[in-house]
Design a protein around this motif. Structure first.
Motif, PDB file in Angstrom:
ATOM      1  N   TRP A  27       0.633  11.414   9.066  1.00 63.48           N
ATOM      2  CA  TRP A  27       1.284  10.246   8.857  1.00 63.48           C
ATOM      3  C   TRP A  27       2.493  10.302   7.383  1.00 63.48           C
ATOM      4  CZ3 TRP A  27       2.029   6.840   4.599  1.00 63.48           C
ATOM      5  CH2 TRP A  27       3.064   5.723   5.496  1.00 63.48           C
ATOM      6  N   ALA A  28       1.973  10.751   6.620  1.00 65.79           N
ATOM      7  CA  ALA A  28       2.509  11.030   5.061  1.00 65.79           C
ATOM      8  C   ALA A  28       3.963  12.193   5.215  1.00 65.79           C
ATOM      9  CB  ALA A  28       1.878  11.663   4.083  1.00 65.79           C
ATOM     10  N   MET A  58       8.280   7.418  -1.625  1.00 67.79           N
ATOM     11  CA  MET A  58       8.088   5.607  -1.973  1.00 67.79           C
ATOM     12  C   MET A  58       8.136   4.765  -1.634  1.00 67.79           C
ATOM     13  SD  MET A  58       8.751   4.101  -5.778  1.00 67.79           S
ATOM     14  CE  MET A  58      10.120   3.487  -4.845  1.00 67.79           C
ATOM     15  N   ALA A  59      10.060   4.509  -0.711  1.00 69.50           N
ATOM     16  CA  ALA A  59      10.275   3.619  -0.178  1.00 69.50           C
ATOM     17  C   ALA A  59       9.519   3.629   1.341  1.00 69.50           C
ATOM     18  CB  ALA A  59      11.949   3.761   0.363  1.00 69.50           C
ATOM     19  N   ARG A  60       8.678   4.538   1.715  1.00 70.93           N
ATOM     20  CA  ARG A  60       8.042   4.725   3.013  1.00 70.93           C
ATOM     21  C   ARG A  60       6.574   4.797   2.931  1.00 70.93           C
ATOM     22  NH1 ARG A  60      10.660   5.983   8.183  1.00 70.93           N
ATOM     23  NH2 ARG A  60      12.505   6.767   7.720  1.00 70.93           N
ATOM     24  N   ARG A  77       0.860  -0.931   0.135  1.00 68.73           N
ATOM     25  CA  ARG A  77      -0.533   0.048  -0.466  1.00 68.73           C
ATOM     26  C   ARG A  77       0.751   1.203  -0.239  1.00 68.73           C
ATOM     27  NH1 ARG A  77      -3.575   1.044   4.293  1.00 68.73           N
ATOM     28  NH2 ARG A  77      -4.913   2.207   3.229  1.00 68.73           N
ATOM     29  N   TYR A  78       0.335   2.448  -0.790  1.00 72.85           N
ATOM     30  CA  TYR A  78       0.523   3.677  -0.538  1.00 72.85           C
ATOM     31  C   TYR A  78      -0.189   5.402  -0.672  1.00 72.85           C
ATOM     32  CZ  TYR A  78       4.397   0.909  -3.193  1.00 72.85           C
ATOM     33  OH  TYR A  78       5.497  -0.092  -3.722  1.00 72.85           O
ATOM     34  N   LEU A  79       0.127   5.812   0.145  1.00 70.91           N
ATOM     35  CA  LEU A  79      -0.786   6.662   0.236  1.00 70.91           C
ATOM     36  C   LEU A  79      -0.490   7.891  -1.225  1.00 70.91           C
ATOM     37  CD1 LEU A  79      -2.694   8.367   1.766  1.00 70.91           C
ATOM     38  CD2 LEU A  79      -1.137   9.824   2.951  1.00 70.91           C
ATOM     39  N   ASP A  80      -1.600   8.160  -1.929  1.00 70.74           N
ATOM     40  CA  ASP A  80      -1.236   8.597  -2.816  1.00 70.74           C
ATOM     41  C   ASP A  80      -1.046  10.396  -2.762  1.00 70.74           C
ATOM     42  OD1 ASP A  80      -1.416  10.181  -5.724  1.00 70.74           O
ATOM     43  OD2 ASP A  80      -3.422   9.068  -6.624  1.00 70.74           O
ATOM     44  N   CYS A  81       0.090  10.930  -2.837  1.00 68.45           N
ATOM     45  CA  CYS A  81      -0.243  12.551  -2.849  1.00 68.45           C
ATOM     46  C   CYS A  81       0.512  12.994  -3.340  1.00 68.45           C
ATOM     47  CB  CYS A  81       1.398  12.524  -1.681  1.00 68.45           C
ATOM     48  SG  CYS A  81       0.775  12.024  -0.357  1.00 68.45           S
TER      49      CYS A  81
END
Length: 411
Positions: free
Chosen positions: A393-394, A364-366, A45-49
């Motif tokens: 969090w981001a 991205m790695a995070r 999962r990734y948060l899309d910013c």
């Protein structure tokens, strides 16, 4: 072939080795998304910013928008403008009302909306203002980004977009952005329009002084010149208002809309203006086979209904205020400057620390996806549905990346 294998293509080369090299994406391959989150082909999962440069303002797989699309898919999706469709009239009515204007020209992409506005402004100049044929001129701003068609890149000062694609289209005068006096001096008898981004997105989220757009509006009105606001990235809730022009109480003659208008489902764009401007178009002079198609109109109507509640705008204001407070706290910690408004920020990274690309790769790695521009700037533009805790969090991940880079440079 099973139902699953029919729906999902083979991923033997998920990164698209046969694609033309017109993008330099981060090395992540997205397979699904919901809300502000996406998953890659490996399930991470990734948060899309980035929100697809504001095209995903209302989140991935928004259930309201998906329901509107599904319902229309089962009825009819395309008629062409040779016939009327039952969705197009209501879409135009509601979009015109949202913008406080009379008429809507539906198109598909943002660049199409800009190209359409150029044609409309020139026709208006010849047919209404009385400019000599072939002499119409449009004033644009340095640092602009309005798309990548041949006409549009002709007045771009970005060498990546501009160089090696000539010969270039004449009829444009460039003035410094955020300099209303220079713009006013550039207006002459052949000027038919001023084309501006209320906030320059691709340039790094450049917010002009509060008195800039009002001064431009005054100069345009005084000289019988159209003001065209490219709100393709800045509009439809991103800045905490329906349009970025609303932030300073300016009403342009033409709004250019796109990206978020399609709800991240279909490409939808529009030129929205008053009848004395848009009304210069005659049947057959401009068109689009897919522009205003029933599927696009249905999704666009659902987007407009969301904006009419004011909820997306409110979230952008409230979440954006907290986001900017946290970002400004990073100035001096590897950040040189922060700009923006609402849920939209440009963050200049100290060149001594690293490039914007390096910061984005570490983010991205995070588990955070962002995008760099002009070497040292990163942009944050999460979907307006992002949760406060996720956004916090981001920003913690960004602070951690900056700390890593500072430590690496000090070692």
């Amino acid at each position: 072939m099973s139902e699953t294998s029919a729906a999902v293509p083979e991923r033997g080369d998920a990164r698209g080795a046969h694609l033309a090299h017109n993008y330099h994406p981060l090395p992540v391959v997205i397979a699904s998304g919901e809300g502000a989150w996406v998953r890659d082909v490996d399930g991470r999962r990734y948060l899309d910013c980035l929100a697809a440069y504001s095209a995903v303002n209302f989140g991935h797989s928004n259930p309201v928008l998906l329901d509107a699309a599904r319902a229309q898919l089962e009825r009819i999706t395309l008629t062409s403008r040779a016939f009327e469709s039952d969705m197009l009239g209501p879409f135009a009515d509601r979009l015109a009302a949202l913008a406080g204007k009379d008429m809507v020209l539906p198109m598909n992409t943002g660049a199409e909306a800009v190209e359409s506005a150029v044609k409309i402004a020139r026709a208006w100049g010849y047919r209404v203002k009385g400019v000599e044929p072939g002499k119409a001129n449009i004033i644009v701003a340095a640092g602009n980004f309005h798309g990548r068609t041949t006409t549009i890149i002709s007045f771009s000062d970005d060498p990546v977009a501009h160089d090696d694609f000539g010969p270039y289209t004449p009829g444009f005068t460039t003035v410094p952005y955020a300099d209303a006096a220079a713009l006013a001096r550039a207006i002459d008898d052949n000027t038919v329009a001023v084309l501006l981004e209320p906030i320059q997105g691709e340039a790094g989220i450049i917010v002009p002084p509060a008195d800039y757009l009002p001064a431009v509006r005054e100069a345009c009105t005084a000289n019988n010149v159209l003001l065209i606001a490219d709100e393709i990235q800045s509009g439809l809730g991103r800045t905490g208002t329906t349009f970025a022009c609303d932030l300073v109480g300016v009403v342009p003659d033409l709004y250019l809309l796109g990206k978020a208008l399609g709800g991240s489902i279909v490409p939808v764009s529009a030129v929205v203006g008053d009848a004395d401007v848009l009304g210069v178009l005659r049947a057959g002079e401009h068109g689009s086979t897919f522009g205003g198609n029933p599927l696009a109109a249905s999704v666009g109507l659902a987007v407009i209904a969301m904006l009419e509640t004011g909820e997306p705008q409110r979230r952008a204001r409230e979440l954006g205020e907290r986001m900017h407070q946290q970002l400004h706290a990073l100035v001096g910690e590897g950040v040189v400057a922060v700009r923006g408004v609402g849920l939209w920020a440009g963050i200049d990274i100290s060149p001594a620390l690293g490039t914007g690309r390096e910061v984005c790769e570490r983010l991205m790695a995070r588990g955070v996806l962002a995008k760099d521009t002009h070497e040292s700037t990163i942009r944050l533009a999460p979907p307006l549905v992002v949760e406060q805790a996720d956004l916090d969090w981001a920003l913690e991940q960004l602070a951690a990346v900056l700390r890593e880079l500072r430590e690496a440079r000090a070692a």
